[in-house]
Design a protein around this motif. Structure first.
Motif, mmCIF file in Angstrom:
data_model
loop_
_atom_site.group_PDB
_atom_site.id
_atom_site.type_symbol
_atom_site.label_atom_id
_atom_site.label_comp_id
_atom_site.label_asym_id
_atom_site.label_seq_id
_atom_site.Cartn_x
_atom_site.Cartn_y
_atom_site.Cartn_z
ATOM 1 N N GLU A 11 0.563 -1.105 0.331
ATOM 2 C CA GLU A 11 -0.115 -0.217 -0.093
ATOM 3 C C GLU A 11 0.562 0.577 0.238
ATOM 4 O OE1 GLU A 11 -2.048 -0.904 3.111
ATOM 5 O OE2 GLU A 11 -3.718 -1.810 2.437
ATOM 6 N N THR A 12 1.934 1.297 0.827
ATOM 7 C CA THR A 12 2.833 2.607 0.680
ATOM 8 C C THR A 12 3.534 2.029 -0.111
ATOM 9 O OG1 THR A 12 3.297 1.905 2.718
ATOM 10 C CG2 THR A 12 4.895 3.420 2.134
ATOM 11 N N LEU A 13 4.080 1.502 -1.095
ATOM 12 C CA LEU A 13 4.724 1.250 -2.592
ATOM 13 C C LEU A 13 3.250 2.124 -4.007
ATOM 14 C CD1 LEU A 13 7.070 1.187 -4.014
ATOM 15 C CD2 LEU A 13 6.160 -1.532 -5.273
ATOM 16 N N ILE A 18 1.794 7.035 -6.855
ATOM 17 C CA ILE A 18 0.220 7.412 -7.165
ATOM 18 C C ILE A 18 0.997 9.010 -6.842
ATOM 19 C CG2 ILE A 18 -1.958 8.723 -6.725
ATOM 20 C CD1 ILE A 18 -2.396 5.719 -5.565
ATOM 21 N N LEU A 19 1.978 9.422 -6.257
ATOM 22 C CA LEU A 19 2.265 10.628 -5.672
ATOM 23 C C LEU A 19 3.494 10.592 -6.822
ATOM 24 C CD1 LEU A 19 2.730 10.433 -1.529
ATOM 25 C CD2 LEU A 19 0.696 12.107 -3.154
ATOM 26 N N THR A 20 4.282 9.837 -6.783
ATOM 27 C CA THR A 20 5.456 10.662 -8.041
ATOM 28 C C THR A 20 4.442 11.179 -9.361
ATOM 29 O OG1 THR A 20 6.836 9.076 -7.260
ATOM 30 C CG2 THR A 20 7.480 9.729 -8.884
ATOM 31 N N ILE A 51 -6.801 12.363 -4.538
ATOM 32 C CA ILE A 51 -6.118 12.064 -3.375
ATOM 33 C C ILE A 51 -7.445 11.820 -1.985
ATOM 34 C CG2 ILE A 51 -4.621 13.023 -0.905
ATOM 35 C CD1 ILE A 51 -2.858 13.831 -3.202
ATOM 36 N N ILE A 52 -8.241 12.669 -1.913
ATOM 37 C CA ILE A 52 -9.279 12.579 -0.921
ATOM 38 C C ILE A 52 -9.898 10.773 -1.004
ATOM 39 C CG2 ILE A 52 -11.620 13.728 -0.615
ATOM 40 C CD1 ILE A 52 -10.158 16.520 -0.835
ATOM 41 N N PHE A 53 -10.270 11.103 -2.887
ATOM 42 C CA PHE A 53 -11.152 9.862 -3.035
ATOM 43 C C PHE A 53 -10.260 8.358 -2.465
ATOM 44 C CE2 PHE A 53 -12.492 7.057 -6.187
ATOM 45 C CZ PHE A 53 -13.940 6.997 -5.806
ATOM 46 N N TYR A 54 -9.068 8.928 -3.352
ATOM 47 C CA TYR A 54 -7.819 7.360 -2.088
ATOM 48 C C TYR A 54 -8.361 7.348 -0.998
ATOM 49 C CZ TYR A 54 -3.969 4.415 -1.615
ATOM 50 O OH TYR A 54 -3.183 3.740 -1.429
ATOM 51 N N ILE A 55 -8.294 8.407 -0.399
ATOM 52 C CA ILE A 55 -8.026 8.463 1.380
ATOM 53 C C ILE A 55 -9.557 7.183 1.384
ATOM 54 C CG2 ILE A 55 -8.537 9.119 3.615
ATOM 55 C CD1 ILE A 55 -5.721 11.732 2.349
ATOM 56 N N PHE A 56 -10.635 8.131 0.991
ATOM 57 C CA PHE A 56 -11.750 7.568 1.235
ATOM 58 C C PHE A 56 -12.013 6.646 0.965
ATOM 59 C CE2 PHE A 56 -16.692 7.395 -0.535
ATOM 60 C CZ PHE A 56 -17.038 7.568 0.448
ATOM 61 N N ILE A 57 -11.596 5.856 -0.304
ATOM 62 C CA ILE A 57 -11.930 3.800 -0.280
ATOM 63 C C ILE A 57 -11.054 3.573 0.591
ATOM 64 C CG2 ILE A 57 -11.181 2.407 -2.714
ATOM 65 C CD1 ILE A 57 -13.477 4.439 -3.071
ATOM 66 N N TYR A 58 -10.213 3.712 0.845
ATOM 67 C CA TYR A 58 -8.602 3.166 1.727
ATOM 68 C C TYR A 58 -10.208 3.108 2.638
ATOM 69 C CZ TYR A 58 -5.046 1.487 3.643
ATOM 70 O OH TYR A 58 -3.978 1.361 4.627
ATOM 71 N N LYS A 59 -10.242 3.988 2.907
ATOM 72 C CA LYS A 59 -10.760 3.500 4.346
ATOM 73 C C LYS A 59 -12.476 2.873 4.601
ATOM 74 C CE LYS A 59 -8.338 6.478 6.834
ATOM 75 N NZ LYS A 59 -7.686 5.943 8.098
ATOM 76 N N ILE A 60 -12.736 2.717 3.542
ATOM 77 C CA ILE A 60 -14.046 1.798 3.078
ATOM 78 C C ILE A 60 -13.179 0.841 2.877
ATOM 79 C CG2 ILE A 60 -16.093 1.608 2.159
ATOM 80 C CD1 ILE A 60 -16.629 4.559 1.469
ATOM 81 N N LYS A 61 -13.911 -1.147 3.101
ATOM 82 C CA LYS A 61 -13.787 -2.172 2.928
ATOM 83 C C LYS A 61 -14.633 -1.921 1.611
ATOM 84 C CE LYS A 61 -13.212 -3.809 6.607
ATOM 85 N NZ LYS A 61 -11.750 -3.389 7.684
#
Length: 121
Positions: A11-13, A18-20, A51-61
């Motif tokens: 996940e970190t990779l 994505i950030l790169t 990025i906000i959408f990524y965090i939102f999807i990451y938090k949702i199962k």
């Protein structure tokens, strides 16, 4: 513990890749800002939304998203019908929805929703 570290590493990779990609896009947008009005600002806002959408999807199962896949697909189809009927030509293509100063293509969202729906076909 090792399994958790493996998942965390992947996940970190992925996030670093994505950030790169986002940083390279911001650089390109900054260089093209002289040729296109507000291009840099638009790209920066869409990156922040992503990025906000990524965090939102990451938090949702994923199971929760999978349960509402038909609703998401139906909304996407409605957006495509809206584009077909009401959208204006931009660069000779009738494929964009305008929201204030921004525009996006709903056909890009179908790339996400169609595989979710077609898994059980």
């Amino acid at each position: 513990m090792k399994k958790y570290l493996k998942i965390y590493y992947k996940e970190t990779l992925l996030l670093l890749l994505i950030l790169t990609s986002c940083l390279l896009n911001i650089k390109k947008a900054y260089l093209l800002n002289n040729f296109y009005n507000n291009y840099f600002e638009k790209q920066l806002i869409w990156i922040l939304i992503g990025i906000i959408f990524y965090i939102f999807i990451y938090k949702i199962k994923f199971k929760k998203i999978f349960k509402i896949r038909y609703v998401l697909y139906g909304l996407n189809i409605l957006m495509l019908i809206y584009v077909l009927i009401f959208s204006k030509d931009i660069n000779g293509i009738k494929a964009w929805i305008n929201i204030g100063p921004f525009s996006f293509q709903p056909s890009e969202l179908i790339k996400v929703t169609f595989p979710l729906v077609s898994i059980y076909l």
